[in-house]
Write a protein that holds these residues in place. Structure first.
Motif, short mmCIF file in Angstrom:
data_model
loop_
_atom_site.label_atom_id
_atom_site.label_comp_id
_atom_site.label_asym_id
_atom_site.label_seq_id
_atom_site.Cartn_x
_atom_site.Cartn_y
_atom_site.Cartn_z
N LYS A 1 17.98 -11.46 -30.95
CA LYS A 1 16.81 -10.96 -31.72
C LYS A 1 16.70 -9.45 -31.22
N LEU A 2 16.82 -9.24 -30.03
CA LEU A 2 16.53 -7.82 -29.59
C LEU A 2 17.67 -7.15 -29.21
N ILE A 3 19.00 -7.42 -28.99
CA ILE A 3 20.28 -6.61 -28.93
C ILE A 3 20.68 -6.39 -30.31
N LYS A 4 20.55 -5.09 -30.77
CA LYS A 4 20.85 -5.01 -32.12
C LYS A 4 22.29 -4.66 -32.44
N ASP A 5 23.19 -4.47 -31.31
CA ASP A 5 24.57 -4.36 -31.59
C ASP A 5 25.30 -5.75 -30.97
N PRO A 6 25.88 -6.44 -32.23
CA PRO A 6 26.47 -7.81 -31.69
C PRO A 6 27.33 -7.86 -30.28
N SER A 7 28.19 -6.66 -30.40
CA SER A 7 29.16 -6.73 -29.30
C SER A 7 28.64 -6.54 -27.67
N TYR A 8 27.26 -6.30 -27.77
CA TYR A 8 26.56 -6.08 -26.67
C TYR A 8 25.43 -7.70 -26.35
N GLN A 9 25.70 -8.43 -27.08
CA GLN A 9 24.94 -9.85 -26.95
C GLN A 9 25.42 -10.66 -26.01
N ASN A 10 25.64 -10.11 -24.74
CA ASN A 10 26.57 -10.57 -23.71
C ASN A 10 25.79 -10.17 -22.29
N TYR A 11 26.56 -10.10 -21.30
CA TYR A 11 25.77 -9.83 -19.95
C TYR A 11 24.99 -8.58 -19.77
N TYR A 12 25.71 -7.35 -20.70
CA TYR A 12 25.00 -6.11 -20.71
C TYR A 12 23.69 -6.04 -21.28
N GLY A 13 23.65 -6.72 -22.58
CA GLY A 13 22.49 -6.89 -23.27
C GLY A 13 21.53 -7.56 -22.50
N GLY A 14 21.89 -8.75 -22.25
CA GLY A 14 21.23 -9.89 -21.47
C GLY A 14 20.31 -9.23 -20.22
N SER A 15 21.36 -8.48 -19.46
CA SER A 15 20.75 -7.89 -18.09
C SER A 15 19.83 -6.78 -18.30
N GLN B 1 17.93 -18.96 -20.88
CA GLN B 1 17.64 -17.51 -20.97
C GLN B 1 18.55 -16.94 -19.80
N GLU B 2 18.43 -17.32 -18.80
CA GLU B 2 19.19 -16.91 -17.62
C GLU B 2 20.57 -16.86 -17.66
N ILE B 3 21.18 -17.85 -18.55
CA ILE B 3 22.84 -17.57 -18.72
C ILE B 3 23.21 -16.76 -20.10
N GLY B 4 22.17 -16.33 -20.83
CA GLY B 4 22.33 -15.41 -21.76
C GLY B 4 22.67 -16.54 -23.14
N ALA B 5 21.82 -17.79 -23.02
CA ALA B 5 22.01 -18.31 -24.56
C ALA B 5 21.76 -17.62 -25.67
N THR B 6 22.22 -17.71 -26.65
CA THR B 6 22.33 -17.10 -27.97
C THR B 6 21.71 -17.93 -29.10
N ASN C 1 24.74 -25.91 -29.10
CA ASN C 1 25.11 -24.45 -29.84
C ASN C 1 26.82 -24.48 -29.73
N GLU C 2 27.37 -24.08 -30.54
CA GLU C 2 28.75 -24.11 -30.72
C GLU C 2 29.37 -23.15 -29.63
N ASN C 3 28.67 -22.19 -29.06
CA ASN C 3 29.43 -21.38 -28.08
C ASN C 3 29.14 -21.78 -26.50
N TYR C 4 28.89 -23.32 -26.34
CA TYR C 4 28.71 -23.68 -25.09
C TYR C 4 29.85 -23.89 -24.27
N ASP C 5 31.03 -23.60 -24.74
CA ASP C 5 32.20 -23.51 -23.75
C ASP C 5 32.31 -22.26 -23.16
N MET C 6 31.57 -21.29 -23.78
CA MET C 6 31.82 -19.85 -23.21
C MET C 6 30.69 -19.51 -22.32
N ILE C 7 29.44 -19.96 -22.84
CA ILE C 7 28.22 -19.69 -21.98
C ILE C 7 27.64 -21.01 -21.50
N ASN C 8 27.69 -21.09 -20.32
CA ASN C 8 27.32 -22.07 -19.43
C ASN C 8 27.13 -21.98 -17.96
#
Length: 555
Positions: free
Chosen positions: A336-350, A369-374, A442-449
């Protein structure tokens, strides 16, 4: 005055989706017990558990059919008592959800009210006669459709602010109120630390029950104007506090939408109704109204920053806040709050984590939230469980949007986004269960866990651990918990910065909440935490990389 609950870091658990200990596809109390070592390691000091009371689960437990029993899906009262005991041994307290605006229509009180119109329980709820053969007025429920449901074989309607299977309790009735207080005290006697209090600003309704001009094609109007934070609610909330919370050294967190800043003193001031409240004014920045998801906003970082600062300033004047960026009713913060999808990761989350974790108030984290779930992306409305999502899908189309647009609104805002099973590892069903879960993972659980981040010093999970330990156990603890907060307004629009001022030091939080490189003037400082390896310090100014965030001490 300092209070113990100001020092807590609270972790919200949606029990149905946290951890399934008996492999029936539904999370449970013993599943939470199994994960206490993980939570202790994270550093949190209190757990808020969403409703685990007996319920037909129409609204996932927010429809309670027995306030003093546990839903068998989650376990037993004994399981909860064991959890409270074991958590306490690890320095973790437990608070429960208190849902008293409404009950389930399967609650014995309501069943008796329907069966026997002359029973005292008829007055435990809100029944009204029709108006010219139609419902008593044109109020729309929060979940869509009229707030009125006709009683079968009787010319009378009952009121439900939310779903028709969640009839509103009648707080005008002193006998009903006494029953509620007795139940609350029963739970506090069991050793819980307090309550998060659901939809509490809805317990007072305007007693004229008059219609208002329609605001939608359904010819209805949102019930909020006549049912939320209405004149006279103060008497109910004062009495609630006197008869229950005041008798215990407990914490109370009000879900209090519709409360204006000038009323905060009543809610969280020295003699306020609650220890703290959630403020939704910055959390709902992406929509014009929390219940009309098709009314999207084109918000800016500056608007978000200004709302956040306004909230902090209003709270600091009178009391204490409950700071959050995610919960069971909101989409995932990264999406919701990280507007650039390429930063919806560690950098946006931190960046988001550091930005809100050091605000003045008690920080709340929501599971995952602590693992950056999307957020997820669902292809069909049939894949949704949440009644609010289904209502918004059909309302969007009735308001003129296409099927594709309606599905997009729901994907962006669905409460199911944060209700998908917790992503523990890469095994089937994300380690939540060995059985197909009640809601698709969520379909990305193999990447974010959790497993992939646990031992990675560069992971978001370990960044959260660092933030929590810095707030709670470092030499900066007093400043970060009790220090004043001063927002910095004269920065570039994408920067969110504020000072935390203690008796011996001034700390500064600086966050670039955008994917643009930017710079900022700064006095001499010592770095405490940064989400990039080295801060780019150029004598009197720093260069901020995309979503760079830091906590520094001014020299």
């Amino acid at each position: 005055m300092k209070n113990w609950w100001q020092e807590e870091v609270i972790y919200q658990i949606y029990p149905k989706s946290f951890n399934d200990s008996n492999n029936d596809g539904i999370g449970d109390i013993n599943g939470i017990r199994e994960k206490l070592p993980y939570l202790e390691d994270l550093g949190i000091t209190m757990i808020w558990i969403c409703p685990i009371f007996k319920s037909p689960m129409i609204d996932n437990g927010y429809d309670i059919s027995d306030y003093q029993d546990i839903n068998p899906d989650f376990g037993t009262i004994h399981d909860l008592e064991d959890l409270i005991k074991e958590a306490e041994q690890r320095g973790i307290k437990i608070i429960l959800d208190l849902v008293v605006n409404h009950s389930s229509d399967e609650h014995p009180w309501f069943q008796e009210a329907l069966e026997n119109p002359s029973s005292k329980y008829r007055d435990y709820y809100i029944f009204r006669k029709p108006s010219n053969g139609a419902p008593p007025n044109n109020w729309r429920s929060i979940f869509g459709g009229s707030v009125w449901e006709k009683v079968r074989n009787e010319e009378i309607y009952y009121m439900h602010t939310f779903d028709k299977k969640q009839p509103d309790l009648n707080f005008e009735n002193p006998e009903l109120r006494r029953e509620i207080y007795s139940m609350i005290n029963w739970w506090l006697d069991k050793g819980i630390a307090g309550f998060r209090i659901d939809s509490i600003t809805f317990i007072k309704k305007d007693q004229d029950y008059s219609s208002l001009p329609a605001d939608g094609v359904d010819q209805l109007v949102t019930c909020k104007h006549k049912t939320r934070n209405r004149p006279g609610i103060s008497e109910f909330l004062h009495e609630l506090k006197q008869e229950t919370f005041n008798k215990y050294d407990c914490v109370t967190v009000g879900e209090a939408p519709g409360v204006e800043y000038e009323e905060f003193d009543d809610y969280i001031g020295e003699d306020g109704y609650f220890s703290m409240i959630f403020d939704f004014k910055y959390a709902d920045i992406d929509v014009e109204s929390g219940s009309d998801w098709f009314k999207r906003t084109d918000w800016s970082i500056k608007e978000f920053r200004d709302l956040l600062f306004k909230s902090q300033e209003a709270i600091q004047k009178v009391g204490w806040g409950a700071n959050f960026i995610e919960n069971h009713d909101q989409p995932r913060a990264i999406s919701k709050l990280i507007k650039d999808p390429s930063y919806q990761n560690y950098y946006g989350g931190s960046a988001l984590a550091l930005m809100y974790m050091f605000l003045r108030g008690t920080p709340f984290l929501y599971q995952g939230q602590e693992i950056g779930a999307t957020n997820f992306t669902r292809q069909f409305i049939e894949q949704f469980d949440d009644i609010s999502s289904i209502d918004n899908y059909y309302r969007s189309m009735s308001e003129g949007f296409s099927k594709e647009e309606a599905l997009n609104f729901v994907n962006l805002r669905s409460r199911d986004n944060t209700r998908t099973p917790m992503q523990w590892n890469t095994s089937r069903y994300a380690g939540f269960s060995q059985y197909a879960p009640w809601l698709e993972v969520n379909e990305n659980y193999d990447m974010i866990n959790v497993a992939s981040q646990e031992d990675d010093p560069e992971s978001l999970l370990n960044f959260y651990r660092l933030l929590i330990s810095t707030r709670n156990t470092s030499t900066h603890r007093d400043t970060l918990i009790f220090g004043n907060i001063t927002p910095v307004y004269d920065t570039k629009e994408n920067i969110i910065s504020y000072y935390r001022e203690g008796s011996t030091e001034t700390l500064q939080v600086i966050v670039n909440l955008s994917s643009d490189k930017t710079s900022m003037e700064i006095q001499s400082f010592t770095s405490i935490i940064s989400n990039y390896e080295n801060i780019q310090n150029n004598d009197g100014s720093i260069t901020l990389r995309p979503y760079e965030a830091m906590l520094i001490k001014l020299n």
